[in-house]
Design an enzyme around this catalytic site. Structure first.
Site, PDB file in Angstrom:
ATOM      1  N   ARG A 223      23.164 -60.504  -1.782  1.00  0.00           N
ATOM      2  CA  ARG A 223      22.891 -59.031  -1.742  1.00  0.00           C
ATOM      3  C   ARG A 223      21.434 -58.814  -2.685  1.00  0.00           C
ATOM      4  O   ARG A 223      21.257 -59.734  -3.445  1.00  0.00           O
ATOM      5  CB  ARG A 223      23.798 -58.282  -2.557  1.00  0.00           C
ATOM      6  CG  ARG A 223      25.164 -57.937  -1.816  1.00  0.00           C
ATOM      7  CD  ARG A 223      24.773 -56.718  -0.562  1.00  0.00           C
ATOM      8  NE  ARG A 223      25.928 -56.521   0.284  1.00  0.00           N
ATOM      9  CZ  ARG A 223      26.155 -57.170   1.253  1.00  0.00           C
ATOM     10  NH1 ARG A 223      25.419 -58.108   1.921  1.00  0.00           N
ATOM     11  NH2 ARG A 223      27.199 -56.713   2.189  1.00  0.00           N
ATOM     12  N   HIS A 271      17.949 -57.822   6.606  1.00  0.00           N
ATOM     13  CA  HIS A 271      19.488 -57.894   6.589  1.00  0.00           C
ATOM     14  C   HIS A 271      20.205 -57.910   7.917  1.00  0.00           C
ATOM     15  O   HIS A 271      21.135 -57.172   8.182  1.00  0.00           O
ATOM     16  CB  HIS A 271      19.885 -56.472   5.920  1.00  0.00           C
ATOM     17  CG  HIS A 271      21.268 -56.566   5.055  1.00  0.00           C
ATOM     18  ND1 HIS A 271      21.547 -55.812   4.011  1.00  0.00           N
ATOM     19  CD2 HIS A 271      22.447 -57.316   5.380  1.00  0.00           C
ATOM     20  CE1 HIS A 271      22.639 -56.231   3.587  1.00  0.00           C
ATOM     21  NE2 HIS A 271      23.108 -57.184   4.501  1.00  0.00           N
TER      22      HIS A 271
END
Lengths: 308, 308
Positions: A223, A271
Site C-alpha cells: 500500500r 495498482h
C-alpha cells in the site's frame, strides 16, 4: 434484505452482474442509487466515502472487494458493531506472486536500464546478475509473502523473509522484528507485502533504505501508506537505492504533478499487481452473505483492532 | 602450439585471463597481436573478420565463444578442414530461459504498456491476462527451446513448441514442420529460438505474423537473421502483432538511425538474453583443446553442413 455495492474506482455493475449470475433472486442496491438503506445488512465495498456507513442502521458486514481492508478500517465513523471481511483468493495470491517475480527478474536482468537506454538509442551490454546471486527480502510474510517467496525461490532467487517472529517457512529463513537490521543487511531487492497498520505506515523510509545491501532496489506492491514518498527520491539520489518499482501510492490515481512520474529510476504501474476478478470471488462473497443470514461465523474475517 | 583468441565485440583479455587461471602454461595469442600464426591450432572466436582464418595454415578447431556458430560458418573463406564447436553451458541455458520468462510475464502483465503510459503520465488500469490463458509458442525446440518451455510451463504458461518433427517433450506438445499453420494459429506469444540456417533465415516475416493468434507478440532471442525487419514494423502497423521484444538484430550494435529504437511497441535489449561467462566455460574449452591435441573426438562439435 439487500446487498449494497459501493465502489468509487472499480465498476460496481460488473460486480452486481457476477453476483446475479450465481443467484438471480438477490436484491442488490448500487451506491449512490440506494432507496432502501434500512434493508442493507451486507455491503461489498472498495474505497467508500468516509462516514457513508453511518446511514445504514442494519448493516452487519462490510466485505472488501480485495485483499486489503485499510480502505474500510481507516474510516473513523465506521459503525463499531460491523464485521469486516477480506478476499482470500488463490488467483489473487498467484497473480501477486507472478507480478513480484516479473519485477525481480526485470531488476536482475537490468530490463528497466535497457529500456531507458533505448530511449536514448544507446547500446549498453551491462552484464546481468543471476537470480542465484540476487537476494530478495520479503517484508510481510503472510499468505501473499509466503506465496511470492515460494515462486521466487523456485525460479532460483535467494529469498529471505521478515515477519513479527523468526521462523523457517518452506525452506525460507524468516527474520523476526528484533532482527530487522540483519534482514536489511542481507537484502538487495526489498519487496513490501506488509498489511497497513499503525506500525507499518511509513516503514519504508530513508533510515531503512540506508541499511540495505549495496545496489538495492525497492518493490512496493502493498500500500502507498508504507512509503515515505520524499524519502524514496532522497534515497535514490544518495545512492542508497538504485531504483524502485511502485504499484501503489499515497494518492491513487497518482496526481499528474507527482515527481515519481518522470523519475528515470522509478517504474510505475497503476495498482495492477493483483486485481480481483469479480467472477472468481462471487461464491466467496455469497457464502459469507449466507453465513451472516444464518448467524454463522464468517470466512476471512478481519481483526478490526489489529487491522488484518 | 598456441591458442588464438579473436573477438571484435567481447573483451578477449578477459577470456585469456580465465583460461590462464586454469592453466598458466598455455600459449595464448590475442588477435590482432599475432606474431606466430603458424603455431595456432585452436581458435576461440566471436565475430571474426571474414577471411581471417585463411592466414592460419595449421588451424584445426574454431570454438565459438557462445551457443551460436553462424558468425563462424557464414565466412565463405573458412578453411574446409576446420572443425567448429559451440558452447553448451547449463548457465547459458538457464539464463536464456529466465530471460524468456521475464519477457512473457512482461507481455501478459502489460508491463511495457504501463511503462509507456508512465512517460505520458497516464494511469490506465488495463486488466491483465493470466499465464494460464496465455499461449506461448516456441519455434526451435532444441536444448534452449526445451529449457525455456519447461520454465514457462512451471510458471503457468500454456506452452507449445515447433520443431522439424512432431513429438511431446515434458508434457509439451511440439508441432512438426508440416503443422506450422496450426502451431501459429495457437500461438499468442511467439518465441524464436531457432538456429540460423538457410531455411530459417527470414522465417519471421509478415506472412507468418498474419497467421498468429489475435493480439500476438514476438520475442526474438535467437539471431537477427531470422527476422525480416521491415515486415515487423508493417505487421505492427497492420495489427497482426501488438509488439515485439528483440534482443538480436541484423546489424549489432543496432545503428542509431534504425527505426526500431523509437518504435513505441518494440522493446530493445542489446543481445544480453544470455551472455557466456568466460570463467564458467573455460574448462569446456580447455577440454576440447586437450581432445584436439590427442586426436580424440570433440565435445559439442557442430555439423558444418547443417549449421547447428
Amino acid at each position: 434484505m439487500s446487498i449494497l455495492l459501493v465502489s468509487t474506482s472499480r465498476d460496481p455493475k460488473q460486480w452486481a452482474a457476477s453476483l446475479k449470475e450465481k443467484n438471480d433472486a438477490l436484491d442488490i442496491q448500487i451506491y449512490p442509487d440506494v432507496d432502501r438503506p434500512e434493508d442493507v445488512e451486507f455491503a461489498i465495498s472498495w474505497k467508500h466515502p468516509e462516514g457513508l456507513y453511518q446511514e445504514y442502521p442494519n448493516l452487519k458486514v462490510i466485505a472488501s472487494m480485495g485483499a486489503g481492508v485499510n480502505h474500510i478500517l481507516k474510516d473513523e465513523q465506521l459503525p463499531k458493531y460491523v464485521k469486516v471481511t477480506r478476499i482470500v483468493d488463490d488467483q489473487l495470491t498467484k497473480d501477486m506472486s507472478q507480478f513480484v517475480l516479473l519485477q525481480c527478474l526485470a531488476v536482475s536482468r537490468n530490463l528497466f536500464k535497457h529500456l531507458n537506454d533505448q530511449s536514448s538509442k544507446s547500446w549498453n551490454t551491462k552484464p546481468y546478475q543471476t537470480p542465484e546471486k540476487t537476494s530478495v527480502g520479503i517484508m510481510g510474510f503472510g499468505v501473499l509473502g509466503q506465496a511470492a517467496g515460494k515462486v521466487l525461490k523456485s525460479n532460483g532467487f535467494d529469498v529471505i523473509g521478515y515477519a513479527n517472529s523468526s521462523k523457517t517457512v518452506d525452506g525460507i529463513e524468516v527474520y523476526g522484528s528484533d532482527q530487522q537490521d540483519e534482514f536489511l543487511k542481507n537484502t538487495q531487492i526489498l519487496v513490501c507485502l506488509l498489511p497497513v497498520t499503525s506500525e507499518t505506515k511509513g516503514v519504508l523510509n530513508l533510515r531503512l533504505f540506508e541499511k540495505l545491501k549495496q545496489d538495492a532496489y525497492l518493490i512496493n506492491v502493498a500500500r502507498g501508506e508504507h512509503l515515505v514518498e520524499e524519502d524514496l527520491i532522497r534515497a535514490i539520489d544518495q545512492g542508497a537505492l538504485r531504483g524502485a518499482s511502485l504499484d501503489v501510492f499515497q494518492q491513487e490515481p497518482l496526481p499528474e504533478s507527482h515527481p515519481f512520474w518522470s523519475h528515470e529510476n522509478i517504474q510505475i504501474t497503476p495498482h495492477i499487481a493483483s486485481m480481483t476478478d469479480p467472477e472468481s470471488v462471487a461464491n466467496q462473497l455469497l457464502e459469507n452473505y449466507r453465513r451472516m443470514k444464518n448467524g454463522e461465523s464468517l470466512m476471512n474475517e478481519v481483526n478490526v483492532d489489529k487491522g488484518y
